[in-house]
Design a protein around this motif. Structure first.
Motif, PDB file in Angstrom:
ATOM      1  N   LEU A 186      15.442  18.631 104.405  1.00 61.92           N
ATOM      2  CA  LEU A 186      15.827  17.129 104.769  1.00 61.92           C
ATOM      3  C   LEU A 186      17.275  16.902 104.315  1.00 61.92           C
ATOM      4  CD1 LEU A 186      12.468  15.200 104.100  1.00 61.92           C
ATOM      5  CD2 LEU A 186      13.546  15.784 106.269  1.00 61.92           C
ATOM      6  N   LEU A 187      17.655  17.344 103.176  1.00 62.44           N
ATOM      7  CA  LEU A 187      18.977  17.341 102.657  1.00 62.44           C
ATOM      8  C   LEU A 187      20.044  17.984 103.847  1.00 62.44           C
ATOM      9  CD1 LEU A 187      18.597  17.831  98.969  1.00 62.44           C
ATOM     10  CD2 LEU A 187      19.385  15.762  99.990  1.00 62.44           C
ATOM     11  N   LYS A 188      19.745  19.065 104.092  1.00 61.38           N
ATOM     12  CA  LYS A 188      20.547  19.722 105.166  1.00 61.38           C
ATOM     13  C   LYS A 188      20.746  18.880 106.546  1.00 61.38           C
ATOM     14  CE  LYS A 188      23.393  23.048 106.340  1.00 61.38           C
ATOM     15  NZ  LYS A 188      24.891  23.194 105.679  1.00 61.38           N
ATOM     16  N   ARG A 189      19.480  18.473 106.901  1.00 59.14           N
ATOM     17  CA  ARG A 189      19.300  17.436 108.340  1.00 59.14           C
ATOM     18  C   ARG A 189      20.466  16.153 107.819  1.00 59.14           C
ATOM     19  NH1 ARG A 189      14.376  17.359 111.714  1.00 59.14           N
ATOM     20  NH2 ARG A 189      13.700  19.343 111.907  1.00 59.14           N
ATOM     21  N   ASN A 190      20.179  15.957 106.859  1.00 55.34           N
ATOM     22  CA  ASN A 190      20.987  14.419 106.714  1.00 55.34           C
ATOM     23  C   ASN A 190      22.525  14.814 106.653  1.00 55.34           C
ATOM     24  OD1 ASN A 190      18.508  13.188 106.180  1.00 55.34           O
ATOM     25  ND2 ASN A 190      18.600  13.148 104.022  1.00 55.34           N
ATOM     26  N   GLU A 191      22.869  15.806 106.017  1.00 58.03           N
ATOM     27  CA  GLU A 191      24.231  16.106 106.153  1.00 58.03           C
ATOM     28  C   GLU A 191      24.820  16.435 107.551  1.00 58.03           C
ATOM     29  OE1 GLU A 191      27.527  19.122 103.929  1.00 58.03           O
ATOM     30  OE2 GLU A 191      25.344  19.151 103.279  1.00 58.03           O
ATOM     31  N   ASN A 192      23.942  17.348 108.276  1.00 57.79           N
ATOM     32  CA  ASN A 192      24.319  17.606 109.601  1.00 57.79           C
ATOM     33  C   ASN A 192      24.362  16.241 110.382  1.00 57.79           C
ATOM     34  OD1 ASN A 192      24.716  20.131 109.111  1.00 57.79           O
ATOM     35  ND2 ASN A 192      22.233  20.702 109.589  1.00 57.79           N
ATOM     36  N   ILE A 193      23.190  15.385 110.367  1.00 53.90           N
ATOM     37  CA  ILE A 193      23.437  14.195 111.310  1.00 53.90           C
ATOM     38  C   ILE A 193      24.458  13.539 110.893  1.00 53.90           C
ATOM     39  CG2 ILE A 193      22.163  12.179 111.968  1.00 53.90           C
ATOM     40  CD1 ILE A 193      20.942  15.107 113.079  1.00 53.90           C
ATOM     41  N   TYR A 194      25.047  13.284 109.644  1.00 55.97           N
ATOM     42  CA  TYR A 194      26.091  12.475 109.220  1.00 55.97           C
ATOM     43  C   TYR A 194      27.548  13.019 109.883  1.00 55.97           C
ATOM     44  CZ  TYR A 194      24.436   9.076 105.586  1.00 55.97           C
ATOM     45  OH  TYR A 194      23.836   8.087 105.066  1.00 55.97           O
ATOM     46  N   GLN A 195      27.524  14.262 110.523  1.00 58.06           N
ATOM     47  CA  GLN A 195      28.770  14.524 110.902  1.00 58.06           C
ATOM     48  C   GLN A 195      28.896  13.716 112.245  1.00 58.06           C
ATOM     49  OE1 GLN A 195      30.440  17.072 109.674  1.00 58.06           O
ATOM     50  NE2 GLN A 195      28.899  17.425 107.810  1.00 58.06           N
ATOM     51  N   ILE A 196      28.088  12.832 112.673  1.00 53.52           N
ATOM     52  CA  ILE A 196      28.673  11.825 113.841  1.00 53.52           C
ATOM     53  C   ILE A 196      29.711  11.128 113.344  1.00 53.52           C
ATOM     54  CG2 ILE A 196      26.488  12.136 115.116  1.00 53.52           C
ATOM     55  CD1 ILE A 196      25.969   9.412 113.818  1.00 53.52           C
ATOM     56  N   TYR A 197      30.068  10.907 112.072  1.00 51.38           N
ATOM     57  CA  TYR A 197      31.189  10.117 111.376  1.00 51.38           C
ATOM     58  C   TYR A 197      32.243  11.006 110.840  1.00 51.38           C
ATOM     59  CZ  TYR A 197      27.278   6.860 111.560  1.00 51.38           C
ATOM     60  OH  TYR A 197      26.510   5.839 111.911  1.00 51.38           O
TER      61      TYR A 197
END
Length: 683
Positions: free
Chosen positions: A570-581
């Motif tokens: 989940l931590l990795k997912r959060n970081e990857n999804i935050y890449q939209i910024y």
């Protein structure tokens, strides 16, 4: 010679330890020499009863009043009763929304067993992932709340949300009552408890996060920890009778286990508590037998928690278990050493080294043989937090930027000083510290989380005649009788403090309750309404983890990430999804989103155009550092990325962004894009 030997032989016979006759005579002498306790006069019994009754009444009343105050303040702050269900649910932000959503799911389930099964085999929350939500998110409070709501027939009387937040507010009342009792037990007067409650409520911005995030695990767990501390304080008192000692032992056992079940990080706090008990035991400041009984409670709670938390291996590899087992082994090695001998003193000196070595060794052995998924990122986080390491990792830096993990600001110390808490706490702490050092020296001849206990310790010191006496002895006060002066000050000082706090802060509390505030967030309401009406039921949404929690609660749609930080995936997912910024290409973002089967992307204007108060803590700044797109050298920022920031570029609607994403909804705060399944590049 015979006359001289007679007395010698008779003397040797008296020293025989194995003679039953001598033992019986010794027992008779002990019984005869034991003073028969005199009966306590009736007026003394009445005074004790009145003191205990008034103190208990004050403790319970304080807890009830605080719970009612929280309920009234919450109603005024959000205008809660006049809102629709969707608007009420939006007040649960981030991870709070996730916890409450599972409470709703339990109430919708056809049976309790079916609801638990769906939570333990949950594949309707995060895309491409089946999780045991009960274990991973410590959902035992929600399970208990749902059972109580239906078993007590409350579904016919009160709405689910009021029942849920009512339990949390009630626990906060228990929290305050437990702090009251602990300060009372330490000082001997219930005035200390009243002062503790006053300081706790006045400084509630720094003592609790209940006003902002109601269902947080700490809000469920810390009241039980406060009860455990109160029971432990009573259990360690030397003048406690057998019935009181048994009650404290049972309460301590129950609250320790419940605390461990409610919060996944509870065993770390108990580990710190175990270290404190070890130090008290090492310097003979507490009864060794009682301390080791507390260790047994730790072991029992750990193994029972391991069994009932789906064989949670994190408890087996916890430092608490290794530390307690090491203490037990160290005690066994010292059983045959007589007290007072030179060897015993040597063993006491090397006891610290022995326990530390055994703890580390046992913990390493446990991790070698027990399969576990311990949060390795927590150790890395602590290393960075204490300056032992440096990192560019987005998640680590993002956590360090959270307000609750920031170093105390000047405003924090100013608030504590204005309420007179900090000065008295420092005075009491210094007095206690030097007093303990003095006792230790005579014997050997050679804690957002701890602010509530700051209130308790400061109140104990102000209201304790013993601490005033210690202070007067150091000052060598002789003009006035120190005992009389200590008794006067232990009553006068808390009374003066209480009156001054009442005069200055009580009007503020009443003003807060009288002011009618309103939680106004129409953009989020419109977004949730659009999702429920326009998005397909099987759609998967991607966006910031905090927003995904609200979407899960308010709509029930599946999301790509959650605002949880105890799982590496989940931590990795959060970081990857935050890449939209971040400053990444449209193709990179498209690949990330489609890898999680996302159908819709939500861009938040507040994050994209964030103006952070803490330097370097904006999400986009942390992403640029982690991706190597921005490097700070002597105050100058050097930009390496050849792409613009995605959240800005996607709004312009030009190629290649329009080839991957199609805007389907927007308002002042949110932009929703459908992720295209068929890519057609425009020239």
């Amino acid at each position: 010679m015979a006359e001289e030997e007679g007395p010698t032989i008779e003397l040797r016979q008296r020293k025989k330890p194995k003679s039953s006759e001598n033992k019986e005579s010794a027992k008779e002498e002990k019984i005869n020499n034991t003073a028969i306790p005199e009966r306590v006069p009736k007026h003394m019994l009445f005074q004790r009863f009145a003191k205990i009754f008034i103190g208990c009444l004050a403790a319970v009343t304080s807890g009830m009043m605080y719970a009612l105050y929280l309920s009234a303040y919450h109603e005024r702050k959000f205008w809660f009763s006049n809102r629709q269900e969707l608007e009420r649910e939006i007040t649960f932000q981030g991870d709070s929304a996730i916890y409450y959503s599972y409470y709703k799911d339990m109430l919708k389930a056809p049976s309790f067993e079916r609801g638990v099964y769906e939570l333990t085999h949950n594949n309707k929350t995060v895309s491409l992932k089946t999780i045991n939500a009960v274990q991973q998110m410590s959902l035992y409070p929600e399970l208990i709340a749902s059972v109580l709501y239906q078993a007590t027939g409350s579904n016919e009387i009160i709405e689910p949300v009021y029942f849920y937040i009512g339990i949390v507010f009630g626990l906060q009342g228990i929290y305050v009552t437990a702090l009251f009792v602990t300060s009372w037990l330490m000082s001997g007067t219930w005035l200390a408890g009243m002062l503790t409650v006053a300081w706790f409520i006045i400084n509630r911005v720094d003592t609790t996060r209940i006003e902002y995030s109601i269902p947080l695990r700490e809000n469920w767990a810390l009241p039980y920890f406060a009860c455990q501390v109160a029971a432990l304080t009573g259990y360690l008192k030397s003048n406690l009778n057998s019935y009181g000692e048994r009650f404290c032992y049972l309460l301590m056992s129950a609250s320790t286990y419940t605390f461990m079940m409610m919060w996944e990080y509870s065993h770390y706090l108990l580990f710190l508590q175990a270290i404190s008990l070890f130090l008290l035991d090492s310097f003979s400041l507490e009864q060794s037998d009682k301390v080791h009984e507390v260790y047994r409670i730790y072991i029992f709670s750990l193994f029972l928690g391991y069994l009932l938390q789906f064989e949670n291996s994190a408890l087996l590899v916890s430092p608490l278990l290794s530390f307690v087992i090491a203490l037990m082994l160290a005690k066994c090695l010292q059983l045959n050493v007589k007290k007072g001998t030179f060897v015993a003193k040597i063993m006491k000196v090397i006891n610290f080294y022995l326990v530390c070595t055994l703890t580390v060794t046992l913990n390493i052995i446990m991790k070698m043989f027990v399969p576990h998924k311990e949060n390795g990122h927590m150790l890395k986080f602590l290393e960075v937090k204490f300056g032992l390491n440096m990192t560019k990792n987005f998640t680590m830096n993002w956590l360090l930027c959270q307000e609750s993990l920031q170093a105390p600001s000047q405003e924090f110390f100013l608030r504590l000083t204005q309420s007179s808490l900090l000065p008295f706490y420092i005075l009491v702490l210094i007095t206690c510290f030097f007093s303990v050092i003095q006792v230790i020296f005579r014997r050997i001849n050679l804690k957002y989380l701890w602010t509530p206990y700051v209130c308790m310790l400061a109140a104990f010191g102000v209201c304790s005649p013993e601490l005033w006496m210690t202070l007067f002895k150091w000052l060598r006060l002789r003009t006035v009788h120190p005992v009389l002066l200590a008794l006067i000050l232990s009553m006068a000082v808390p009374t003066i403090i209480g009156l001054s706090l009442w005069k200055e802060f009580f009007p503020r509390l009443m003003t807060e309750l009288m002011e009618l505030q309103e939680f106004y967030d129409p953009d989020t309401v419109e977004l949730m309404t659009w999702i429920k009406r326009q998005a397909p039921v099987a759609a998967v949404f991607a966006g910031s983890p905090q927003l995904m929690g609200v979407i899960k609660l308010c709509t029930g749609w599946m999301v790509t990430s959650l605002p949880l930080y105890n799982d590496d995936d989940l931590l990795k997912r959060n970081e990857n999804i935050y890449q939209i910024y971040s400053k990444r290409s449209a193709e990179d973002i498209y690949k990330i989103l489609t890898s999680y089967k996302a159908n819709y992307l939500i861009v938040e204007d507040a994050i994209c155009n964030e103006v952070g108060t803490v330097r370097g803590c904006r999400v986009k700044d942390l992403l640029d550092i982690a991706n190597g797109h921005v490097v700070c050298e002597e105050g100058d920022k050097i930009i390496y990325s050849k792409h613009g920031r995605f959240c800005h570029e996607v709004k312009i609607n030009y190629s290649p962004y329009v080839n991957y994403f199609t805007r389907v909804y927007w308002n002042r705060s949110y932009f929703v894009y459908k992720i295209n399944t068929v890519i057609s590049f425009q020239s």
